[in-house]
Design a protein around this motif. Structure first.
Motif, short mmCIF file in Angstrom:
data_model
loop_
_atom_site.label_atom_id
_atom_site.label_comp_id
_atom_site.label_asym_id
_atom_site.label_seq_id
_atom_site.Cartn_x
_atom_site.Cartn_y
_atom_site.Cartn_z
N CYS A 1 -3.94 -40.96 -64.71
CA CYS A 1 -4.80 -40.83 -65.90
C CYS A 1 -5.71 -42.04 -66.08
O CYS A 1 -6.79 -41.93 -66.67
N ASP A 2 -5.30 -43.21 -65.57
CA ASP A 2 -6.12 -44.42 -65.66
C ASP A 2 -7.11 -44.55 -64.51
O ASP A 2 -7.95 -45.44 -64.51
N LEU A 3 -6.97 -43.70 -63.50
CA LEU A 3 -7.80 -43.82 -62.30
C LEU A 3 -9.00 -42.88 -62.31
O LEU A 3 -9.87 -42.99 -61.45
N ILE A 4 -9.06 -41.97 -63.24
CA ILE A 4 -10.14 -40.97 -63.25
C ILE A 4 -11.40 -41.54 -63.89
O ILE A 4 -12.51 -41.33 -63.39
N GLY A 5 -11.25 -42.28 -64.98
CA GLY A 5 -12.39 -42.80 -65.75
C GLY A 5 -13.44 -43.57 -64.97
O GLY A 5 -14.64 -43.38 -65.19
N PRO A 6 -13.06 -44.47 -64.06
CA PRO A 6 -14.07 -45.28 -63.38
C PRO A 6 -14.95 -44.52 -62.39
O PRO A 6 -15.87 -45.10 -61.82
N PHE A 7 -14.70 -43.24 -62.17
CA PHE A 7 -15.45 -42.49 -61.15
C PHE A 7 -16.22 -41.34 -61.76
O PHE A 7 -15.79 -40.73 -62.74
N ASP A 8 -17.32 -41.01 -61.13
CA ASP A 8 -18.13 -39.89 -61.56
C ASP A 8 -17.83 -38.67 -60.68
O ASP A 8 -18.73 -38.05 -60.11
N VAL A 9 -16.54 -38.38 -60.52
CA VAL A 9 -16.08 -37.22 -59.75
C VAL A 9 -14.97 -36.55 -60.55
O VAL A 9 -14.41 -37.13 -61.47
N SER A 10 -14.63 -35.34 -60.16
CA SER A 10 -13.63 -34.58 -60.91
C SER A 10 -12.20 -35.08 -60.62
O SER A 10 -11.96 -35.76 -59.62
N GLN A 11 -11.28 -34.70 -61.50
CA GLN A 11 -9.88 -35.07 -61.32
C GLN A 11 -9.31 -34.53 -60.01
O GLN A 11 -8.60 -35.24 -59.31
N PRO A 12 -9.62 -33.27 -59.60
CA PRO A 12 -9.12 -32.80 -58.31
C PRO A 12 -9.61 -33.64 -57.12
O PRO A 12 -8.89 -33.83 -56.15
N THR A 13 -10.84 -34.15 -57.24
CA THR A 13 -11.36 -35.01 -56.16
C THR A 13 -10.57 -36.32 -56.09
O THR A 13 -10.21 -36.78 -55.01
N ILE A 14 -10.28 -36.90 -57.25
CA ILE A 14 -9.46 -38.12 -57.28
C ILE A 14 -8.08 -37.83 -56.70
O ILE A 14 -7.56 -38.61 -55.89
N SER A 15 -7.49 -36.71 -57.08
CA SER A 15 -6.17 -36.33 -56.56
C SER A 15 -6.20 -36.18 -55.04
O SER A 15 -5.27 -36.59 -54.35
N HIS A 16 -7.28 -35.61 -54.52
CA HIS A 16 -7.42 -35.48 -53.06
C HIS A 16 -7.43 -36.86 -52.40
O HIS A 16 -6.72 -37.10 -51.41
N HIS A 17 -8.23 -37.78 -52.93
CA HIS A 17 -8.32 -39.12 -52.34
C HIS A 17 -6.98 -39.87 -52.44
O HIS A 17 -6.59 -40.58 -51.51
N LEU A 18 -6.27 -39.70 -53.54
CA LEU A 18 -4.96 -40.33 -53.68
C LEU A 18 -3.97 -39.73 -52.67
O LEU A 18 -3.15 -40.47 -52.10
N LYS A 19 -4.07 -38.44 -52.42
CA LYS A 19 -3.21 -37.80 -51.43
C LYS A 19 -3.48 -38.38 -50.03
O LYS A 19 -2.55 -38.66 -49.28
#
Length: 196
Positions: free
Chosen positions: A64-82
């Motif tokens: 939840c703290d990692l989504i804000g700094p990026f201009d991409v969707s939550q699923p995209t952040i989840s993909h990169h974390l995976k």
């Protein structure tokens, strides 16, 4: 004659000449493992995520703290974390609704060792052996208490430090820095010049 102790720290320019890649070729298994890690890092979002996690207070970050700094969707952040997790660079744990991530220090140590030349990944803490204590003039322990061997006539220092086991990079760095500061102070006390 000048007494000098080498306290080379990760990241110093003078060790780049001795990086393991220059001394000897990588084995197949090591190359495959390191390649997976390096392949996860060329993407700027993943590199920033790794940096955000590593520098986050407490050494771990909620998704939840990692989504804000990026201009991409939550699923995209989840993909990169995976991708970072599958590469062995971060660990994760679900806590209720959220997933928390932390950087795996041993993975960063392997990457650093390849590029810089200081490999501590194969140097886990060791039990203090009686033979080592007998051969020493000064014994520094870090919280082993009565479990450490004791021999009369030896000088003992017990440095009480927070246990770094299982903590993220951000939590381990201050412990490492405190150890360095204490070692430098001890060397000064003993009249031994420490390398810069």
């Amino acid at each position: 004659m000048s007494k000098q102790a080498d306290l080379s720290m990760l990241g110093q320019d003078d060790v780049a000449c001795c990086a393991p890649m220059v001394r000897e070729p990588l084995g197949e298994e090591a190359a495959a493992e390191l390649s997976r890690m390096f392949n996860a890092l060329p993407d700027p979002i993943r590199l920033r995520l790794l940096s955000l996690i590593a520098s986050h207070e407490g050494g771990e970050a909620c998704v939840c703290d990692l989504i804000g700094p990026f201009d991409v969707s939550q699923p995209t952040i989840s993909h990169h974390l995976k991708v970072l997790r599958e590469a062995g660079l971060v660990g994760s744990e679900r806590r209720g609704t959220w997933v928390y991530y932390w950087v795996l220090p041993e993975a960063l140590a392997k990457l650093s060792a390849l590029l810089v030349g200081i490999d501590i990944s194969a140097e886990p803490p060791k039990v203090l052996a009686s033979e080592a204590v007998q051969a020493s003039d000064l014994v520094i322990t870090m919280g082993c208490g009565d479990a450490c061997p004791y021999f009369p006539g030896k000088r003992y220092l017990d440095w009480q430090l927070e246990d770094p086991a299982g903590q993220g990079v951000a939590a381990v760095r201050p412990i490492r820095d405190e150890i360095e500061q204490r070692v430098r102070g001890l060397l000064a006390e003993l009249g031994i010049e420490a390398a810069a």
